[in-house]
Design a protein around this motif. Structure first.
Motif, PDB file in Angstrom:
ATOM      1  N   TYR A   1      32.837 -14.893 175.090  1.00  0.00           N
ATOM      2  CA  TYR A   1      33.668 -13.782 174.607  1.00  0.00           C
ATOM      3  C   TYR A   1      33.775 -12.746 175.716  1.00  0.00           C
ATOM      4  N   ASP A   2      34.913 -12.744 176.409  1.00  0.00           N
ATOM      5  CA  ASP A   2      35.102 -11.870 177.569  1.00  0.00           C
ATOM      6  C   ASP A   2      33.955 -12.059 178.565  1.00  0.00           C
ATOM      7  N   ASN A   3      33.176 -11.012 178.815  1.00  0.00           N
ATOM      8  CA  ASN A   3      32.076 -11.123 179.784  1.00  0.00           C
ATOM      9  C   ASN A   3      30.733 -11.340 179.096  1.00  0.00           C
ATOM     10  N   ALA A   4      30.756 -11.943 177.903  1.00  0.00           N
ATOM     11  CA  ALA A   4      29.520 -12.182 177.148  1.00  0.00           C
ATOM     12  C   ALA A   4      29.407 -13.660 176.770  1.00  0.00           C
ATOM     13  N   LEU A   5      28.160 -14.113 176.641  1.00  0.00           N
ATOM     14  CA  LEU A   5      27.865 -15.485 176.240  1.00  0.00           C
ATOM     15  C   LEU A   5      26.857 -15.475 175.097  1.00  0.00           C
ATOM     16  N   PHE A   6      27.174 -16.213 174.045  1.00  0.00           N
ATOM     17  CA  PHE A   6      26.266 -16.433 172.927  1.00  0.00           C
ATOM     18  C   PHE A   6      25.923 -17.920 172.897  1.00  0.00           C
TER      19      PHE A   6
ATOM     20  N   SER B   1      18.484 -17.304 165.981  1.00  0.00           N
ATOM     21  CA  SER B   1      17.703 -17.733 167.159  1.00  0.00           C
ATOM     22  C   SER B   1      18.599 -17.878 168.381  1.00  0.00           C
ATOM     23  N   SER B   2      19.397 -16.871 168.621  1.00  0.00           N
ATOM     24  CA  SER B   2      20.435 -16.974 169.652  1.00  0.00           C
ATOM     25  C   SER B   2      20.028 -16.345 170.977  1.00  0.00           C
ATOM     26  N   LEU B   3      20.693 -16.802 172.007  1.00  0.00           N
ATOM     27  CA  LEU B   3      20.618 -16.221 173.344  1.00  0.00           C
ATOM     28  C   LEU B   3      21.894 -15.433 173.572  1.00  0.00           C
ATOM     29  N   PHE B   4      21.765 -14.200 174.037  1.00  0.00           N
ATOM     30  CA  PHE B   4      22.920 -13.347 174.315  1.00  0.00           C
ATOM     31  C   PHE B   4      22.839 -12.871 175.753  1.00  0.00           C
ATOM     32  N   ILE B   5      23.874 -13.145 176.521  1.00  0.00           N
ATOM     33  CA  ILE B   5      23.923 -12.730 177.931  1.00  0.00           C
ATOM     34  C   ILE B   5      25.182 -11.906 178.150  1.00  0.00           C
ATOM     35  N   LEU B   6      25.003 -10.729 178.697  1.00  0.00           N
ATOM     36  CA  LEU B   6      26.119  -9.859 179.032  1.00  0.00           C
ATOM     37  C   LEU B   6      26.223  -9.774 180.551  1.00  0.00           C
ATOM     38  N   PHE B   7      27.399 -10.100 181.074  1.00  0.00           N
ATOM     39  CA  PHE B   7      27.635 -10.096 182.516  1.00  0.00           C
ATOM     40  C   PHE B   7      28.333  -8.803 182.930  1.00  0.00           C
TER      41      PHE B   7
END
Length: 230
Positions: free
Chosen positions: A23-28, A44-50
């Motif tokens: 999602y745009d500059n984010a990863l779930f 139990s998710s991983l969330f990464i914001l770039f």
């Protein structure tokens, strides 16, 4: 702008999935997505914001219960286990709060607690010797990467206890605590004398060292108070 890579199962009850949602500059990433028309949950998710260039990782959230409203650009992330947490990569801090909220339009994330217990902030920078803060809330600016922390009643160090003015601390993009003004501190001592300083202007280097200037009230043998500046 969003995309999904993984497996999807359509049942009479819901649309579940396992994989990665971009999602745009984010990863779930999660094995437990449940999709609705304009939002989803992910356990139990991983969330990464770039960053804006979608190259460097700015924020990493692990083992979170995530909710994202795609239309509003608003995400909610809850921590339910000790393994849950959020790492601010640029600042080199690990945060443990009950709730993180991501406001994409305002380029901010907010950290809060549900109860009276404070959240924690632990420096991952080896030069700061595991400096640790306790706080009630925080706001992270995704434009300048500064973290404004509220409800910091004290900063426990090996040699002293520092009390910030208005219980507020600002952590800069390089991970350093911004210059403290009008602070106070007490030096840890085994003697009967209390070494309490006020009107302090301090720079905290790490968990064991700080520098600056402050005022100490010295009481002589006749009981006369003398304010001494250091």
């Amino acid at each position: 702008n969003y995309d999904f890579d993984g497996s999807i199962i359509l049942s009479p009850y819901d649309l579940s999935a396992s994989g990665e949602f971009y999602y745009d500059n984010a990863l779930f990433a999660s094995d437990y997505f449940v999709f609705q028309s304009a939002d989803f949950t992910a356990d139990s998710s991983l969330f990464i914001l770039f960053d804006k260039q979608a190259v460097d990782k700015v924020l990493i959230g692990r083992n979170l219960f995530s909710i994202l409203d795609v239309d509003e650009g608003f995400g909610s992330f809850e921590t339910f286990t000790d393994s849950s947490g959020v790492e601010l990569r640029k600042n080199m801090y690990e945060l443990q709060f009950d709730l993180m909220e991501w406001d994409r339009s305002n380029q901010s994330t907010y950290f809060t607690q549900y109860g009276d217990d404070n959240g924690t902030l632990l420096s991952l920078d080896p030069c700061q010797d595991s400096l640790k803060l306790s706080a009630s809330s925080g706001q992270y600016d995704l434009l300048n990467y500064e973290l404004n922390v509220n409800g910091v009643s004290q900063i426990l160090m090996s040699l002293a206890t520092v009390i910030p003015d208005s219980s507020n601390v600002n952590i800069l993009a390089n991970g350093e605590i911004d210059f403290l003004e009008n602070a106070s501190f007490s030096v840890h001592s085994k003697s009967a004398t209390n070494y309490d300083f006020y009107n302090a202007e301090l720079y905290i280097h790490d968990a064991n060292n700080f520098s600056g200037k402050a005022t100490f009230d010295y009481v002589d043998l006749e009981g006369i108070n003398q304010a001494i500046d250091f």
